[in-house]
Design a protein around this motif. Structure first.
Motif, PDB file in Angstrom:
ATOM      1  N   PRO A 238      -1.258  -1.256  10.053  1.00  0.00           N
ATOM      2  CA  PRO A 238      -0.268  -0.916  11.078  1.00  0.00           C
ATOM      3  C   PRO A 238       1.135  -0.726  10.505  1.00  0.00           C
ATOM      4  O   PRO A 238       1.931   0.032  11.028  1.00  0.00           O
ATOM      5  N   GLU A 239       1.451  -1.452   9.445  1.00  0.00           N
ATOM      6  CA  GLU A 239       2.700  -1.206   8.720  1.00  0.00           C
ATOM      7  C   GLU A 239       2.336  -0.895   7.276  1.00  0.00           C
ATOM      8  O   GLU A 239       1.499  -1.549   6.676  1.00  0.00           O
ATOM      9  N   PHE A 240       2.953   0.129   6.751  1.00  0.00           N
ATOM     10  CA  PHE A 240       2.597   0.588   5.415  1.00  0.00           C
ATOM     11  C   PHE A 240       3.851   1.108   4.728  1.00  0.00           C
ATOM     12  O   PHE A 240       4.890   1.316   5.355  1.00  0.00           O
ATOM     13  N   THR A 241       3.744   1.297   3.423  1.00  0.00           N
ATOM     14  CA  THR A 241       4.895   1.742   2.636  1.00  0.00           C
ATOM     15  C   THR A 241       4.717   3.195   2.239  1.00  0.00           C
ATOM     16  O   THR A 241       3.664   3.581   1.721  1.00  0.00           O
ATOM     17  N   GLN A 242       5.751   3.974   2.506  1.00  0.00           N
ATOM     18  CA  GLN A 242       5.710   5.409   2.253  1.00  0.00           C
ATOM     19  C   GLN A 242       6.755   5.771   1.201  1.00  0.00           C
ATOM     20  O   GLN A 242       7.887   5.306   1.264  1.00  0.00           O
ATOM     21  N   ALA A 243       6.337   6.557   0.222  1.00  0.00           N
ATOM     22  CA  ALA A 243       7.279   7.149  -0.724  1.00  0.00           C
ATOM     23  C   ALA A 243       7.573   8.551  -0.208  1.00  0.00           C
ATOM     24  O   ALA A 243       6.706   9.426  -0.233  1.00  0.00           O
ATOM     25  N   ASP A 244       8.796   8.759   0.271  1.00  0.00           N
ATOM     26  CA  ASP A 244       9.139   9.897   1.111  1.00  0.00           C
ATOM     27  C   ASP A 244      10.172  10.775   0.404  1.00  0.00           C
ATOM     28  O   ASP A 244      11.064  10.256  -0.270  1.00  0.00           O
ATOM     29  N   MET A 245      10.034  12.081   0.554  1.00  0.00           N
ATOM     30  CA  MET A 245      11.003  12.982  -0.088  1.00  0.00           C
ATOM     31  C   MET A 245      11.191  14.244   0.732  1.00  0.00           C
ATOM     32  O   MET A 245      10.321  14.646   1.510  1.00  0.00           O
ATOM     33  N   GLU A 246      12.335  14.883   0.564  1.00  0.00           N
ATOM     34  CA  GLU A 246      12.617  16.177   1.188  1.00  0.00           C
ATOM     35  C   GLU A 246      13.531  16.956   0.250  1.00  0.00           C
ATOM     36  O   GLU A 246      14.403  16.378  -0.414  1.00  0.00           O
TER      37      GLU A 246
END
Length: 601
Positions: A238-246
């Motif tokens: 339900p909670e997770f870690t995201q490596a996010d980019m734009e």
């Protein structure tokens, strides 16, 4: 009785002590893994996060009081030990990093005593998950779990290091946001100062990272927590870690390039695995047709074969009925399994039904040229031979067939392929097969909502040459979307975003939004787009899933410090739980007790 450190300082972690320290006095601290009392000598295996170190107590060196204290040590006592490093007097332990040395103790302090733990603190624990997770603080002491979390920390550092060198700026986005539709269920947070209003915990930083592109930050990166109120499975929490980019002023090729080099760098530096570039690519349609999945595991064969044309007009009504209803008939060939016992085949049939199939047809080619089949009597010899020729099956092989709508056939055979691949040990677990899956459908039909919904999200750019089909055949429009897949798991996904007003307005229209509804839900983003928005694209990884594959874990719970279980609860802290009535009153919330419906059984 527990003692204080009294100014004592640790000089080394356990496995930092080596042959180079022989003759030196060192101070080590940690947990007692094991104690062996041989009468005149007491051996203790000391454990910290680095590993194990053997300590020897004898009365001549540690004194009678110290020797008596050493005899009282139990598993998981926390101790501080000072002593001299020497070569082992007995046999070398090849299984320990420090197996050729030991410490001859001169002093011992018991910093904390411990009760007997409910399960052994050891690698590859066979203890039930429910017990381990209830006592997660003890489970986290296990060396394999500690290695996993230390690797996770290293992966996060390597990602940040690479992205900084590539010109990305790390920016935090809000955790308390506005609820938006077109995704999984939000976790809602009531507002005390705005009674009746709610924040939502972010499913991803999607809108905010697009706003950062509007703000001119060009390259954004963040490792962040995200939340989705959806059913759990082995690779989902339900909670997770995201490596996010734009990124701004880019197309999909630029995004894929930087991410391929990121993966190559992280896997080499973290676990010593070389990834050859460029990574292979496969359009979504090809992935579904060949593997029955948009996240195919390409480490083994047994691909799907479309036999629709071959069985058209045959005497088996299940096949022809599926074709008449606009579906297809497809097969997988299971090598060497013609002799599979009927009980095992029946289990596969039940498995297929669990995946949505009405049943599962099979055809085994026996060594004597006869067939073991659920449908051979409905077909002529020539029709059976044509079917075997189409599938390129050999004597001794078993062919499994699914006949239904494409979506069901893909799902059933895709799942069966993976299940049989595991059962028959066809998968090399030490192999890392990366794959880009591209050109996803922009939209998919939802039977539940009776409308088209965005396969990714409403801001995904369509493929230009397909956009003219959006009114007459919206399901045929492909998206500039791409997923990075590893060994049958979606590691991450992204897309080129819509930055033109007319396309975005049309997209909302196709999704069933009125202009007013679109502005109500996404007004702050649409308003920002009126002030100059650059072309932009991005991608986000599930960090937990990536590390899970790196350590060959079966579940992401083994790479998350404090995970939830299947019903999204925490067995250790007992979250979620009831709150004080006063807190509810402050928030203007009344809890309604839902009565359980009586069982119909």
């Amino acid at each position: 009785m527990a003692e204080s450190m009294k100014g004592l300082k640790r000089s080394h972690r356990c496995t930092e002590v080596s042959n180079a320290n022989i003759g030196e006095e060192v101070t080590v601290m940690g947990w007692v893994q094991k104690r062996r009392n041989l009468g005149s000598l007491i051996f203790v295996d000391l454990r910290d996060r680095s590993g194990l170190l053997q300590v020897v107590f004898d009365e001549d060196n540690v004194g009678s009081e110290g020797f008596e204290k050493a005899g009282s040590l139990r598993s998981e006592y926390v101790v501080a030990i000072t002593g001299k490093v020497e070569k082992r007097s007995a046999a070398v332990n090849e299984n320990m990093k420090t197996g050729d040395i030991e410490i001859i103790a001169s002093s011992l302090r018991i910093l904390s005593e411990a009760q007997t733990p409910p399960f052994p603190i050891e690698e590859n624990s066979q203890t039930k998950d429910e017990i381990r997770l209830k006592y997660r603080y003890l489970d986290l002491r296990r060396p394999d779990i500690q290695r996993n979390l230390m690797l996770r920390s290293k992966v996060a550092y390597l990602m940040r290091d690479f992205m900084a060198k590539e010109g990305f700026i790390e920016i935090e986005t809000p955790v308390l946001t506005k609820s938006t539709p077109e995704g999984a269920r939000d976790y809602l947070v009531p507002s005390r100062v705005h009674p009746g209003s709610f924040y939502a915990l972010p499913q991803s930083p999607q809108l905010f990272k697009q706003l950062l592109m509007c703000s001119g930050y060009d390259r954004y990166f963040q490792i962040t927590k995200c939340f989705r109120d959806e059913d759990l499975r082995a690779d989902r929490q339900p909670e997770f870690t995201q490596a996010d980019m734009e990124l701004s002023f880019v197309d999909e090729e630029d995004v894929m390039d930087v991410n391929e080099r990121l993966l190559q760098y992280v896997f080499k530096e973290a676990i010593g695995v070389d990834i050859a570039l460029p990574l292979p690519r496969m359009p979504w349609q090809e992935a579904m047709d060949r593997f029955g999945s948009d996240k195919p595991d390409t480490r083994f064969g047994m691909e799907l074969i479309d036999v629709s044309q071959t069985v058209a007009g045959c005497g088996f009504g299940v096949f022809t009925g599926a074709l008449e209803n606009g579906g297809s008939v497809r097969a997988i060939v299971v090598p060497g399994q013609a002799g599979m016992p009927r009980k095992k085949i029946d289990k596969l049939v039940e498995y297929a039904r669990g995946c949505g199939a009405k049943g599962l047809a099979y055809l085994g080619i026996n060594e004597d040229g006869t067939y073991k089949s659920s449908f051979a009597k409905f077909m002529t010899e020539d029709e059976l031979k044509a079917l075997i020729e189409k599938t390129q099956a050999n004597v001794g092989d078993l062919i499994l067939f699914a006949a239904d709508k494409n979506k069901i056939v893909w799902n059933v055979l895709g799942a069966l392929r993976l299940e049989l691949g595991k059962q028959l040990e066809m998968i090399d677990e030490n192999q890392f097969n990366f794959l880009w899956v591209t050109q996803f459908p922009l939209l998919e039909w939802s039977d539940e909502e009776e409308r088209f919904v965005a396969m990714h999200h409403p801001f995904t750019m369509p493929v230009e040459e397909d956009w003219e089909k959006v009114d007459d055949n919206p399901g045929a429009v492909r998206a500039k979307a791409y997923d990075i897949v590893l060994n049958g798991t979606e590691l991450g996904g992204g897309s080129v975003r819509i930055h033109q007003d007319d396309i975005q307005e049309k997209m909302f229209e196709v999704l069933g939004f009125t202009k007013e509804q679109a502005w109500e839900q996404f007004g702050f983003l649409l308003n920002a787009f009126q002030y100059g928005v650059p072309p932009h694209a991005g991608l986000a990884y599930g960090l937990d899933r990536m590390v899970m594959h790196m350590v060959h874990a079966d579940s992401i719970r083994d790479v998350i410090a404090f995970p939830k279980v299947k019903d999204a609860s925490d067995l250790m802290s007992e979250a979620p739980g009831a709150v004080d009535e006063k807190q509810l009153e402050e928030l203007g919330i009344s809890v309604i007790q839902v009565k359980e419906e009586p069982s119909q059984e």
